[in-house]
Scaffold this motif. Structure first.
Motif, short mmCIF file in Angstrom:
data_model
loop_
_atom_site.label_atom_id
_atom_site.label_comp_id
_atom_site.label_asym_id
_atom_site.label_seq_id
_atom_site.Cartn_x
_atom_site.Cartn_y
_atom_site.Cartn_z
N ALA A 297 -29.56 -51.95 51.10
CA ALA A 297 -30.95 -51.58 51.35
C ALA A 297 -31.66 -51.02 50.05
O ALA A 297 -30.89 -50.72 49.19
CB ALA A 297 -31.01 -50.83 52.65
N LEU B 228 -25.82 -52.86 53.69
CA LEU B 228 -26.50 -53.26 55.20
C LEU B 228 -25.34 -53.15 56.35
O LEU B 228 -25.84 -52.70 57.31
CB LEU B 228 -26.96 -54.54 55.04
N ALA C 16 -30.12 -42.73 59.66
CA ALA C 16 -30.75 -43.83 59.04
C ALA C 16 -32.25 -43.34 58.86
O ALA C 16 -32.73 -42.65 59.79
CB ALA C 16 -30.57 -44.91 60.14
N GLU D 217 -35.90 -44.87 56.65
CA GLU D 217 -36.91 -45.95 56.52
C GLU D 217 -36.30 -46.69 55.32
O GLU D 217 -36.18 -47.84 55.55
CB GLU D 217 -38.04 -45.53 56.39
N ASP E 200 -33.51 -47.33 54.51
CA ASP E 200 -32.31 -48.07 55.00
C ASP E 200 -32.45 -49.43 55.39
O ASP E 200 -31.66 -50.09 55.81
CB ASP E 200 -31.25 -47.43 56.02
N VAL E 201 -33.45 -49.50 55.89
CA VAL E 201 -34.12 -50.78 56.51
C VAL E 201 -35.35 -51.48 55.67
O VAL E 201 -36.12 -52.30 56.07
CB VAL E 201 -34.62 -50.83 57.97
N ALA E 202 -35.22 -51.02 54.39
CA ALA E 202 -36.40 -51.62 53.40
C ALA E 202 -35.62 -52.47 52.53
O ALA E 202 -34.40 -52.30 52.00
CB ALA E 202 -36.99 -50.75 52.62
N ILE E 203 -36.12 -53.70 51.91
CA ILE E 203 -35.61 -54.52 51.20
C ILE E 203 -35.56 -54.13 49.99
O ILE E 203 -36.44 -53.39 49.48
CB ILE E 203 -36.15 -56.06 51.22
#
Lengths: 143, 765
Positions: A24, A30, A43, A45, A47-50
C-alpha cells in the motif's frame, strides 16, 4: 498502424498474479492487512491507499495492452499519490475555468513539479495554462 | 368484352367520383392514434443551425488533418490558431500521430466496412480509429445502418461479457431500504450500483448504505454516488465509493463552461480518482449542447465524437454515453435513436468502456422504449444501461428510471427469448427476501456501532417487504443530516465500517468491504471495462478482451450461463401440467362394443380418445361431464336422440366429427375433442368442410355447447341453426397454447389406430 497487438499484458492482474508483492501507499504489504488488524485498530487510511509504484505498474500494463492514454493518466495518478487530499482538491479547483491567472497556473505547475516530484502533472498544468491563455479560460481580471 | 368508341371511353373516364361528402369528418381511428402513448411525445423537423440535427449537419466540417513537425497544425478545416480548447486538447492528447496520415487517407466507407467485417479484428479497427479526426469518425459511422452498428458493437465492445448497472435510490433516502435494494441488485447480477441524493448532505450515508448493501448482495459489486465533484472525490477518498462517473464533458466550450469545467480540469480529476485507486468514467451524450443553447450549428454526433476524443485524451478508461438525460431531444428528431447508438459505437471503437445510456426516460411508449433498448441489449455493451432502476419509478432520484423494478421480469424473459446476456439473472422471491433482510440488518448494525441515528427493527422489516419508500416509516432527517455531516468531517473511513460489520456478526460482509479496500491498493480495476466477479477476480479489456470475430467466437450464452438465464422461476415443468389429469368422476362411460350405423334420426356425439377417462376438463375449465351433458341436452331439446361414441383411431377434430357423422342415422354428428374444441359434421362432406366449428375452446361456455347440440339437431331435421353464444378473448390462444399442446399430446397418446369407433352408454351419477 501497429497492426495486431497482444492485448493480454503479462503480469496482469496483480490481484491474481502478484498479490504477495503489492504494498500500500504506507509501505505495508497488502497481505499483511487482515480483518483482525482492522478490528484491533491496527490499520490506517494509507494502508488501503494505492502506491505510486503500483500505479506505474498498472500504467505499464495499459501501455502494453495498447491503451496509451490510460497509461498516461495512470502515470499522472502515480505522481498524485504524493499529493494530500486537500491539496489535490485545491489543484482541481484551480484548473476550473476562470479560477486562475496565467501566472498562478505557472507557479502551480512549478510547485507541483518540485514539491511532489510530479513532472507529468506539472507539464499537464503548464499545457493547460497555455491553452487557457490562448482560448480565454483564465481568470477574468487577468485579461 | 365490349368495345367502345373513343368518345364513349372519354365520357366514361370523365365521370368523376363525388368527393367531399364525409371526408371532412374526423376519423375515429385517428382519434385513437392521437391518444396513444407514442403521441404524447414531441417530434420536430430538423433545424441544423440550432444543433437540432442528429447526424451529418450541413455545419459539420469536412475531415482533414495536417501534421507538421510532429504536431497537428490543422484539423477538420480549422488551423491551429482557430482551435478552441476542445480541438486543442484533442490535437494534443487524442490522436495518434504515428500512422495518422495513412488512416486519414483511408476511404471512410472502407473504414465503415472494417467495423462490420468479421475478418478484421477489433484491434485493427481500434488502431485506425486511434488516428482519425472527429469529423472523419462522424463520417465513418454515418455509413452504417443500425443493424451494421449492432454488428460492429458486438465486435468493438471492450469487455468480453456484457453487464448492467443498477440505480439504487429512494425518495425518503432511507438507509435500510437503500441497503436492502442494493443487496437485491447485487443478487440480481448487476455489476455496478449507483446512487444519488435528493439532499446532498445525505451523500455520506447513502454511499455507505449502498456499499454495505451491495456487498451483502454479491461480493465485488462496485458502487458509486453521483453528487458534486469535490464531494464525490472526498467520499471516494474515504473508501465509500469504488468508482465515479460524474465527469461530464461537452462538445462546445460554452457548454463546458456552464458545467464549470474544462477538458484539463476534468482530466486532472480523472487522474485524481485513479491516484486514490478509484475507477472513473466520463459522461457525455447527444443533445446536451443544443439543450444548453450552444449547439453552434454542428450535428449532435459530431459534438459527441469531440467529447469522446476528449475522454480518450484525458486517459479515462471509459464513458457513459447514449445521450443519457437528454435522450428525449435526439429522439424528437429523425434518426435520433440511430445517432445515439452511433455514439455508443464510436466510444467502443475508440477503446473506451461504454455504459450505454437507457437510464433516463426515453419514451412514453413501451414499444418504442424496447425497440431502442434492443440496439444495445442485443449486441451487448459493457453496461447495457447506465442505470437500471431496482426500485419503482417514484423512488428513482435520477429523475425517474427508463426501466424500473416492475420491468425486471420483462428483461429476464427477453434474455431467455433471444438467448442473450443482458447482465441479469433470475431470482427466487425467498432468496431475495433473505438477502434484503441481511442488507438492512447489516446497515442497521453499522449505524448502531458507529453511533449514527439508530435504524429501528420496524424500518428493517418495512425495508425487506417494501414496494416503495412509501412503505417505510419516516426518519428524523435533521438528526440524520447532522450525523452525516459529522461522519464526512470525521476521520472515519471504510475501515471503520469494516470493523463495525465484523463486531456485529457480519464477518463475511466485513471481509467483502475490506477486500474492496484492498482492491483500491491493487488498482487492477482502473483498467478499461473492469468489473469484479464474486471472487473479486477482475474482468476487463486486458485479461478478458472481447475477441468476437464472427459466428463461433466472442462471448456466447452457453452452458451454465444459459441454464441460469433460461430458468426463470415462472417456467413450469410441462410434465407437471398434465400429470394431475384423471378420469371425470361425474361421468360414467360404459363401453358397449363397436358402434354401428344408426338407422333412425339422431345426432351422434363423437368424443376424442382421452375424453372423460384420461382428461377430465376442457381448456375453458369445464368438466367433461358438464360439457357432454349440455350437448346432449341441446340435442334432445330440439327433439332428437343423442348417441355418444368414442373415436379411438385418431385425435384430429375433423376425423372425430366425420367418423361420428358416418355412423349417424341423420348423417349429422358433433365431434368433441377432450380439450373442448367441437364441430358439427355431415356424412359425405370433405373432412375440413364441416358445418360449424367452435375452434376456440377456451372461449366456450356450457351455453355454447348446448346451442351447438341444438344446432346439430336442426341440421339433422333441416331447420335453421342459431348463433352460438361465446365470449371473445383474443388473448386465450396466447395464454393457453401450452396447455392446448400438452392436452392434445395426451389425447394423441391415447390413439389406438386399428380400434373401431366404440359405442358408449353415458350416465351422470
Amino acid at each position: 498502424m501497429s497492426g495486431k497487438e497482444d492485448k493480454i499484458a503479462p503480469g496482469f492482474p496483480l490481484g491474481e498474479r502478484h498479490r504477495d508483492d503489492v504494498r500500500a501507499n504506507s509501505g505495508r504489504p497488502l497481505n499483511d492487512l487482515t480483518l483482525s488488524d482492522v478490528l484491533a485498530g491496527n490499520a490506517v487510511e494509507a494502508d488501503v491507499a494505492i502506491s505510486a509504484d503500483t500505479l506505474m505498474m498498472q500504467a505499464r500494463f495499459a501501455e502494453e495492452a495498447g491503451y496509451h492514454e490510460v497509461a498516461r493518466n495512470l502515470t499522472r495518478a502515480a505522481e498524485m499519490t504524493r499529493i494530500p487530499n486537500e491539496e489535490l482538491l485545491r489543484l482541481y479547483e484551480s484548473l476550473r475555468p476562470g479560477r486562475s491567472t496565467y501566472d498562478q497556473l505557472l507557479s502551480l505547475c512549478q510547485w507541483v513539479t518540485s514539491e511532489y516530484d510530479a513532472e507529468h502533472t506539472g507539464a499537464y498544468i503548464r499545457e493547460a495554462a497555455d491553452a487557457y491563455r490562448d482560448t480565454g479560460l483564465l481568470k477574468v481580471d487577468d485579461l | 368484352m365490349v368495345l367502345r368508341d373513343a368518345s364513349g371511353l372519354d365520357a366514361l373516364l370523365s365521370h368523376r367520383y363525388p368527393e367531399g361528402t364525409v371526408t371532412h369528418a374526423r376519423s375515429k381511428r385517428f382519434q385513437k392514434l392521437r391518444e396513444r402513448d407514442i403521441n404524447k411525445e414531441v417530434f420536430i423537423r430538423e433545424w441544423p443551425e440550432l444543433g437540432l440535427k442528429v447526424m451529418d449537419s450541413p455545419g459539420d466540417p469536412d475531415p482533414s488533418l495536417t501534421i507538421k513537425d510532429g504536431r497537428i497544425v490543422e484539423m477538420d478545416g480549422r488551423v491551429e490558431s482557430e482551435f478552441d480548447a476542445i480541438d486543442r486538447f484533442i490535437a494534443l492528447h487524442a490522436i495518434k500521430l504515428d500512422g495518422a496520415s495513412e488512416a486519414m487517407q483511408l476511404d471512410s466507407l472502407a473504414i465503415a466496412r472494417m467495423l462490420v467485417d468479421i475478418n478484421v479484428s477489433q484491434r485493427e479497427v481500434m488502431d485506425v480509429f486511434a488516428s482519425l479526426t472527429p469529423a472523419r469518425i462522424a463520417q465513418v459511422v454515418g455509413h452504417l445502418n443500425v443493424v451494421e452498428m449492432m454488428m460492429a458493437m458486438q465486435k468493438m465492445r471492450q469487455r468480453k461479457q456484457p453487464a448492467d448497472q443498477a440505480h439504487v435510490t429512494n425518495w425518503k433516502e432511507n438507509p435500510a431500504l437503500l441497503a436492502a435494494d442494493a443487496a437485491e441488485a447485487g443478487l440480481r447480477g448487476f455489476a455496478e450500483e449507483e446512487t444519488t441524493v435528493r439532499v446532498s448532505r445525505m451523500a455520506p450515508f447513502s454511499a455507505l448504505a449502498l456499499l454495505v448493501g451491495s456487498q451483502v448482495g454479491r461480493p465485488g459489486v462496485m458502487t458509486q454516488i453521483s453528487c458534486e465533484e469535490a464531494l464525490n472525490l472526498r467520499l471516494a477518498m474515504k473508501g465509500l465509493a469504488t468508482y465515479a462517473e460524474t465527469l461530464s464533458v461537452y462538445g462546445t466550450i460554452p457548454s463546458f463552461l456552464d458545467g464549470d469545467d474544462t477538458p484539463w480540469s476534468k482530466g486532472l480529476l480523472a487522474s485524481a480518482y485513479a491516484s486514490r485507486g478509484v475507477k472513473s468514467r466520463f459522461t457525455s451524450g447527444s443533445g446536451s449542447e443544443a439543450l444548453m443553447g450552444y449547439g453552434l450549428g454542428w450535428s449532435m454526433l459530431y459534438l459527441e465524437v469531440r467529447c469522446l476524443l476528449m475522454v480518450k485524451g484525458a486517459g479515462s478508461q471509459g464513458v457513459q454515453n447514449g445521450s443519457i438525460s437528454c435522450i428525449a431531444l435526439p429522439e424528437s428528431l429523425p434518426d435520433g435513436v440511430r445517432g445515439v447508438f452511433a455514439e455508443n459505437l464510436v466510444a467502443a471503437a475508440l477503446g473506451l468502456e461504454v455504459a450505454a445510456g437507457n437510464d433516463a426516460m426515453s419514451s412514453h411508449s413501451q414499444m418504442r422504449k424496447t425497440a431502442k433498448l434492443m440496439l444495445q441489449m442485443l449486441p451487448g455493451t459493457d453496461f447495457i444501461t447506465s442505470g437500471h432502476s431496482v426500485m419503482p419509478r417514484k423512488d428513482n432520484l435520477f429523475g425517474g428510471g427508463n426501466f424500473d423494478a416492475e420491468d425486471m421480469d420483462d428483461w429476464l424473459v427477453i434474455q431467455r427469448d433471444m438467448q442473450i446476456d443482458g447482465g441479469l439473472r433470475p431470482v427466487q422471491e425467498d432468496t431475495v427476501q433473505k438477502i434484503r433482510e441481511k442488507g438492512a440488518r447489516a446497515i442497521q448494525a453499522v449505524f448502531g456501532e458507529m453511533g449514527f441515528p439508530p435504524i429501528t427493527d420496524a424500518e428493517v422489516e418495512a425495508a425487506v417487504c417494501a414496494f416503495s419508500s412509501d412503505d417505510l416509516p419516516d426518519r428524523d432527517s435533521v438528526a440524520d443530516l447532522a450525523a452525516a455531516d459529522a461522519f464526512l468531517d470525521s476521520d472515519k473511513t471504510a475501515l471503520d465500517v469494516v470493523a463495525a460489520l465484523a463486531r456485529s456478526g457480519f464477518k463475511d460482509v466485513a471481509e467483502s468491504v475490506l477486500e474492496m479496500q484492498r482492491q483500491r491498493v491493487l488498482g487492477d480495476y482502473l483498467h478499461t471495462s473492469a468489473i469484479f466477479d464474486k471472487d473479486f477476480k477482475v474482468q476487463c479489456a486486458l485479461n478478458t478482451p472481447n475477441d468476437y470475430q464472427g459466428p463461433g467466437s466472442g462471448y456466447r450464452v452457453a452452458g451454465e450461463t444459459w441454464q441460469q438465464i433460461q430458468n426463470i422461476p415462472q417456467a413450469l415443468d410441462p410434465q407437471k401440467l398434465i400429470e394431475d389429469e384423471a378420469p371425470d368422476g361425474d361421468l360414467v362411460l360404459h363401453r358397449l362394443g363397436d358402434a354401428l350405423e344408426g338407422q333412425v334420426p339422431e345426432v351422434v356425439v363423437a368424443v376424442g380418445p382421452a375424453f372423460g377417462t384420461v382428461i377430465n376438463r376442457t381448456l375453458a375449465d369445464l368438466s367433461h361431464a358438464e360439457v357432454l351433458s349440455a350437448i346432449v341436452e341441446g340435442i334432445e331439446a330440439e327433439g332428437l336422440p343423442a348417441r355418444v361414441v368414442k373415436v379411438w383411431h385418431g385425435a384430429d377434430l375433423a376425423d372425430i366429427g366425420l367418423s361420428g357423422a358416418n355412423l349417424s342415422g341423420s348423417g349429422i354428428a358433433i365431434g368433441l375433442q377432450s380439450k373442448g374444441t367441437a364441430l358439427i359434421h355431415k356424412k359425405g362432406l370433405a373432412p375440413l368442410n364441416n358445418l360449424e366449428l367452435l375452434s376456440m375452446a377456451p372461449n366456450l361456455s356450457l351455453e355454447s355447447y348446448r346451442t351447438l347440440g341444438g344446432n346439430a339437431a336442426c341440421y339433422a331435421t333441416n331447420r335453421a341453426p342459431h348463433p352460438v353464444p361465446m365470449s371473445i378473448d383474443n388473448m386465450a390462444r396466447l395464454r393457453l397454447i401450452v396447455h392446448t399442446t400438452l392436452l392434445h399430446h395426451r389425447e394423441v397418446r391415447q390413439i389406438i389406430a386399428d380400434k373401431p369407433v366404440e359405442e358408449l352408454e353415458v350416465m351422470f351419477p
